[in-house]
Scaffold this motif. Sequence first.
Motif, PDB file in Angstrom:
ATOM      1  N   GLN A   1      -5.957  -0.376   5.773  1.00 32.56           N
ATOM      2  CA  GLN A   1      -4.240  -0.448   6.134  1.00 32.56           C
ATOM      3  C   GLN A   1      -3.533   0.796   5.317  1.00 32.56           C
ATOM      4  O   GLN A   1      -2.711   0.802   6.381  1.00 32.56           O
ATOM      5  CB  GLN A   1      -3.709  -1.657   5.427  1.00 32.56           C
ATOM      6  N   LEU A   2      -3.862   1.602   4.508  1.00 30.27           N
ATOM      7  CA  LEU A   2      -3.353   2.801   4.080  1.00 30.27           C
ATOM      8  C   LEU A   2      -4.599   4.069   5.905  1.00 30.27           C
ATOM      9  O   LEU A   2      -3.223   4.754   5.876  1.00 30.27           O
ATOM     10  CB  LEU A   2      -4.605   3.088   2.445  1.00 30.27           C
ATOM     11  N   PHE A   3      -5.391   3.905   6.050  1.00 30.15           N
ATOM     12  CA  PHE A   3      -5.935   4.350   7.240  1.00 30.15           C
ATOM     13  C   PHE A   3      -5.128   4.133   8.129  1.00 30.15           C
ATOM     14  O   PHE A   3      -4.430   4.719   9.063  1.00 30.15           O
ATOM     15  CB  PHE A   3      -6.797   4.207   7.558  1.00 30.15           C
ATOM     16  N   ALA A   4      -4.806   2.561   8.689  1.00 31.90           N
ATOM     17  CA  ALA A   4      -3.927   2.627   9.800  1.00 31.90           C
ATOM     18  C   ALA A   4      -1.914   3.550   9.513  1.00 31.90           C
ATOM     19  O   ALA A   4      -1.687   3.741  10.903  1.00 31.90           O
ATOM     20  CB  ALA A   4      -3.337   1.067   9.708  1.00 31.90           C
ATOM     21  N   TYR A   5      -1.983   3.184   8.516  1.00 27.85           N
ATOM     22  CA  TYR A   5      -0.175   3.327   8.401  1.00 27.85           C
ATOM     23  C   TYR A   5      -0.782   4.894   8.390  1.00 27.85           C
ATOM     24  O   TYR A   5       0.651   5.787   9.181  1.00 27.85           O
ATOM     25  CB  TYR A   5       0.277   3.002   6.650  1.00 27.85           C
TER      26      TYR A   5
ATOM     27  N   ASP B   1      10.032   3.750   8.520  1.00 34.11           N
ATOM     28  CA  ASP B   1      10.360   2.852   7.730  1.00 34.11           C
ATOM     29  C   ASP B   1       9.510   1.780   8.148  1.00 34.11           C
ATOM     30  O   ASP B   1       9.041   0.666   7.942  1.00 34.11           O
ATOM     31  CB  ASP B   1      11.711   2.723   8.067  1.00 34.11           C
ATOM     32  N   ALA B   2       9.377   1.565  10.199  1.00 34.34           N
ATOM     33  CA  ALA B   2       8.605   0.536   9.688  1.00 34.34           C
ATOM     34  C   ALA B   2       7.405  -0.353   9.849  1.00 34.34           C
ATOM     35  O   ALA B   2       6.534  -1.137   9.392  1.00 34.34           O
ATOM     36  CB  ALA B   2       8.909   0.126  11.689  1.00 34.34           C
ATOM     37  N   ALA B   3       6.938   1.587   9.669  1.00 34.23           N
ATOM     38  CA  ALA B   3       5.364   1.889   9.438  1.00 34.23           C
ATOM     39  C   ALA B   3       5.316   1.053   7.528  1.00 34.23           C
ATOM     40  O   ALA B   3       4.469   0.361   6.975  1.00 34.23           O
ATOM     41  CB  ALA B   3       4.887   3.506   9.329  1.00 34.23           C
ATOM     42  N   LYS B   4       6.279   1.524   6.763  1.00 35.69           N
ATOM     43  CA  LYS B   4       5.889   1.273   5.591  1.00 35.69           C
ATOM     44  C   LYS B   4       6.585  -0.524   5.328  1.00 35.69           C
ATOM     45  O   LYS B   4       5.762  -0.964   4.458  1.00 35.69           O
ATOM     46  CB  LYS B   4       6.878   2.185   4.493  1.00 35.69           C
ATOM     47  N   GLN B   5       7.260  -0.667   6.154  1.00 36.73           N
ATOM     48  CA  GLN B   5       7.269  -2.796   5.899  1.00 36.73           C
ATOM     49  C   GLN B   5       5.814  -3.094   6.758  1.00 36.73           C
ATOM     50  O   GLN B   5       5.453  -3.712   5.693  1.00 36.73           O
ATOM     51  CB  GLN B   5       8.303  -2.582   6.759  1.00 36.73           C
ATOM     52  N   LEU B   6       5.184  -2.671   7.056  1.00 35.01           N
ATOM     53  CA  LEU B   6       4.373  -3.405   7.958  1.00 35.01           C
ATOM     54  C   LEU B   6       3.513  -3.231   6.688  1.00 35.01           C
ATOM     55  O   LEU B   6       2.052  -4.109   6.379  1.00 35.01           O
ATOM     56  CB  LEU B   6       3.314  -2.840   9.544  1.00 35.01           C
TER      57      LEU B   6
END
Length: 231
Positions: free
Chosen positions: A157-161, A118-123
Amino acid sequence: ALIKAYVALSELPMSSIQQYKLGALATLTTPNFKAGSMGDLAAATFGGIIRYQKFASPVIFNWLDQHRYVSEMLAATWPDLVIEPLALPADWSLLVGWTGSPADTQALLESGDLTDRDAAKQLLAQNTAPLVGMIETGLRQADFDKVRAAMQLSQEQLFAYASRVGLAYVTPALLSLLSIATEAGVGAKISGAGGGDNGIALTNDATVATAIRDAWQRAGITPLPLAIAFN
């Protein structure tokens, strides 16, 4: 498609936004698809290039729980919903490559580390929102470099997520697809669920477009014969 066909056959006075809302209502009541972005519905309804922002789902679900009339929901303003047409410069081309393995977006999004998801989605949403604006500005100004940079930053950003939540997102074939496109100097990103799905690239050079398609084929990636449909 069903909605468009029925509206045309019956000569109903339904605007594009009303047709989109009707499609969204149908999708929201279909369990396997209710969590989707509904961006595909907006694209299919309006055609062309659009800037899209999803409506506030809890509000619409509340309306459905209240058993509101469909006509009332179609006429209402949906909070947060944004659908705006954008132009694509005539000499720009969208390329789509398929790596050969379908993937379930929702299943992948729900996998990985539950604690951090959830935190990663928000970021992810926070970091990509300005990139969407950057793409919009680039299209309005026909600034290819700006759009290319935004696409690449979005992919980062997708890689980071994926890394944060331990998501099996990037296959060797998708990495090859991206590498071929970026080495050719164009904007590219994974489109869809990842895990063996599609990648897109945008170029303003027809010769480069042909070279990328050829290189994808040599790498076992299928260039799909797709074009943007304008209504």
